[in-house]
Design a protein around this motif. Sequence first.
Motif, mmCIF file in Angstrom:
data_model
loop_
_atom_site.group_PDB
_atom_site.id
_atom_site.type_symbol
_atom_site.label_atom_id
_atom_site.label_comp_id
_atom_site.label_asym_id
_atom_site.label_seq_id
_atom_site.Cartn_x
_atom_site.Cartn_y
_atom_site.Cartn_z
ATOM 1 N N UNK A 288 0.853 -0.850 0.146
ATOM 2 C CA UNK A 288 0.328 -0.149 -0.039
ATOM 3 C C UNK A 288 0.759 0.632 0.291
ATOM 4 N N UNK A 289 0.721 2.072 -1.096
ATOM 5 C CA UNK A 289 1.404 3.573 -1.322
ATOM 6 C C UNK A 289 1.173 4.718 -0.897
ATOM 7 N N UNK A 290 1.869 5.480 0.389
ATOM 8 C CA UNK A 290 0.927 6.301 1.161
ATOM 9 C C UNK A 290 1.432 7.454 0.503
ATOM 10 N N UNK A 291 0.831 8.560 0.380
ATOM 11 C CA UNK A 291 1.215 9.899 0.623
ATOM 12 C C UNK A 291 0.336 11.313 1.209
ATOM 13 N N UNK A 292 1.244 11.532 1.802
ATOM 14 C CA UNK A 292 0.051 12.671 1.982
ATOM 15 C C UNK A 292 -0.769 12.701 2.670
ATOM 16 N N UNK A 293 -1.242 11.379 3.498
ATOM 17 C CA UNK A 293 -2.259 11.113 4.360
ATOM 18 C C UNK A 293 -3.426 10.122 3.331
ATOM 19 N N UNK A 294 -3.225 9.539 2.453
ATOM 20 C CA UNK A 294 -4.010 8.748 1.673
ATOM 21 C C UNK A 294 -3.211 7.501 1.133
ATOM 22 N N UNK A 295 -3.641 6.743 1.015
ATOM 23 C CA UNK A 295 -3.506 5.452 0.148
ATOM 24 C C UNK A 295 -3.231 5.681 -1.445
ATOM 25 N N UNK A 296 -2.609 5.821 -2.130
ATOM 26 C CA UNK A 296 -2.666 6.084 -3.534
ATOM 27 C C UNK A 296 -3.095 4.900 -4.665
ATOM 28 N N UNK A 297 -2.128 3.675 -3.675
ATOM 29 C CA UNK A 297 -1.956 2.219 -4.713
ATOM 30 C C UNK A 297 -1.835 1.249 -3.616
ATOM 31 N N UNK A 298 -2.849 0.073 -4.285
ATOM 32 C CA UNK A 298 -2.394 -1.102 -3.586
ATOM 33 C C UNK A 298 -2.125 -2.112 -5.087
ATOM 34 N N UNK A 299 -0.724 -2.540 -4.280
ATOM 35 C CA UNK A 299 -1.148 -3.610 -5.938
ATOM 36 C C UNK A 299 -0.324 -5.112 -4.416
ATOM 37 N N UNK A 300 -0.456 -6.216 -5.586
ATOM 38 C CA UNK A 300 0.356 -6.964 -5.027
ATOM 39 C C UNK A 300 1.275 -6.986 -5.618
ATOM 40 N N UNK A 301 2.056 -7.859 -4.577
ATOM 41 C CA UNK A 301 3.843 -7.810 -5.039
ATOM 42 C C UNK A 301 3.722 -8.636 -6.225
ATOM 43 N N UNK A 302 3.135 -9.479 -6.518
ATOM 44 C CA UNK A 302 3.131 -10.265 -8.121
ATOM 45 C C UNK A 302 3.316 -9.160 -9.400
ATOM 46 N N UNK A 303 2.077 -8.576 -8.866
ATOM 47 C CA UNK A 303 1.743 -8.095 -10.217
ATOM 48 C C UNK A 303 2.563 -6.386 -9.934
ATOM 49 N N UNK A 304 3.284 -6.269 -8.889
ATOM 50 C CA UNK A 304 4.284 -5.529 -8.546
ATOM 51 C C UNK A 304 5.497 -5.348 -9.743
ATOM 52 N N UNK A 305 5.997 -6.978 -9.679
ATOM 53 C CA UNK A 305 6.904 -7.282 -10.655
ATOM 54 C C UNK A 305 6.985 -7.477 -12.043
ATOM 55 N N UNK A 306 6.114 -8.144 -12.502
ATOM 56 C CA UNK A 306 5.230 -7.681 -13.184
ATOM 57 C C UNK A 306 5.706 -6.442 -14.474
ATOM 58 N N UNK A 307 4.672 -5.346 -13.328
ATOM 59 C CA UNK A 307 4.628 -4.035 -13.828
ATOM 60 C C UNK A 307 5.663 -2.983 -13.752
ATOM 61 N N UNK A 308 6.928 -3.908 -12.699
ATOM 62 C CA UNK A 308 8.680 -2.986 -12.394
ATOM 63 C C UNK A 308 8.561 -3.678 -14.046
ATOM 64 N N UNK A 309 9.144 -3.313 -14.909
ATOM 65 C CA UNK A 309 9.864 -3.895 -16.441
ATOM 66 C C UNK A 309 11.383 -4.111 -16.072
#
Length: 304
Positions: free
Chosen positions: A205-226
């Motif tokens: 869960x990525x938090x910025x200025x008091x809000x969650x800006x994105x939630x993502x599974x590690x598997x999906x993140x790995x795929x998105x990190x090209x």
Amino acid sequence: MDYSLTTNGLCKYYKDFKALNNLSMHVPKGAIYGLVGKNGAGKTTLIRLICGLQRPTAGEFTLYGVKSTDCKIGKTRRRMGAVVETPSIYLDTTARENIREQYRVLGMSSFDGVDELITFVGLENTGTKRVRNFSLGMRQRLGIAIALCGRPDFLILDEPVNGLDPQGIIEIRELILRLNRERQITVLISSHILDELSRLATYYGFIDKGSIVKEISAAKLKAECRKCVHLTVNDTTHICPVFDKRGLDYNVISMTEVDVYGEIKAGDLVHALDEVDCETISIHEKNESLETYYMNLVGGGMDA
Ligand code: ATP
């Protein structure tokens, strides 16, 4: 999906300042949930609200199906253990005595499991040594042991590797992984050290200025990190047409460095570069780091 914790529009204001702003997050049961954010993003505030150390200005959370506004929330919190900021421990006694004291506080009927807990966190050889003389890593592991006394199935750790040396970081990491794998404990772990979280988290869960800006599974993140190939060459001046001709995505970093994305045949590429008088000095594969991903998401460096 089954969740240990969800929050819905959680807000915490300090006068006009919104430390938490409509924060919604979802911690799947069984996950190691990495709460990632810069200093001041609101991580500790969120954790303090969930632990009942502070009240939200607005919004609510649900812990194991029980709403924060429900009178049963206190009892439900017993399923949860937490180490928030510095672990609260007695410095002039031993690890064993600290754990026994927590058993007393929790009103446990016997001291069964104390030795097993001490061994589990790797403090079995500390004997009569007073906690005052423990390293920071040992204190942190003792803090985790204390949080585990009530046999929680959800553990919250606020910046658990802050200030630890590399060995201490490895020990805490392995402990967290064992807790999750061997005891099926769901873990919420906050950190601004992305690289560290990437070795643990199954969810982010990525938090910025008091809000969650994105939630993502590690598997999906790995795929998105090209995947990309990093090239060091003698001169990048005439390099662009080579990539454009092949429809490759790329980023010229400097006069001698370029990142190229996608499936690439290294031999062919080196040959093509050679034809435009660009000599390849080195070539290696790298993954777009979690940090780059994060910075693309919220912008700026890690420290606010
Ligand atoms: P760090 O990694 O530095 O601990 P964090 O993400 O945990 O950062 P918080 O400690 O939750 O951030 O703080 C979020 C914001 O709320 C910060 O700007 C902080 O200054 C502010 N804040 C926290 N507590 C209070 C308070 N009691 N009064 C006013 N502002 C506060």
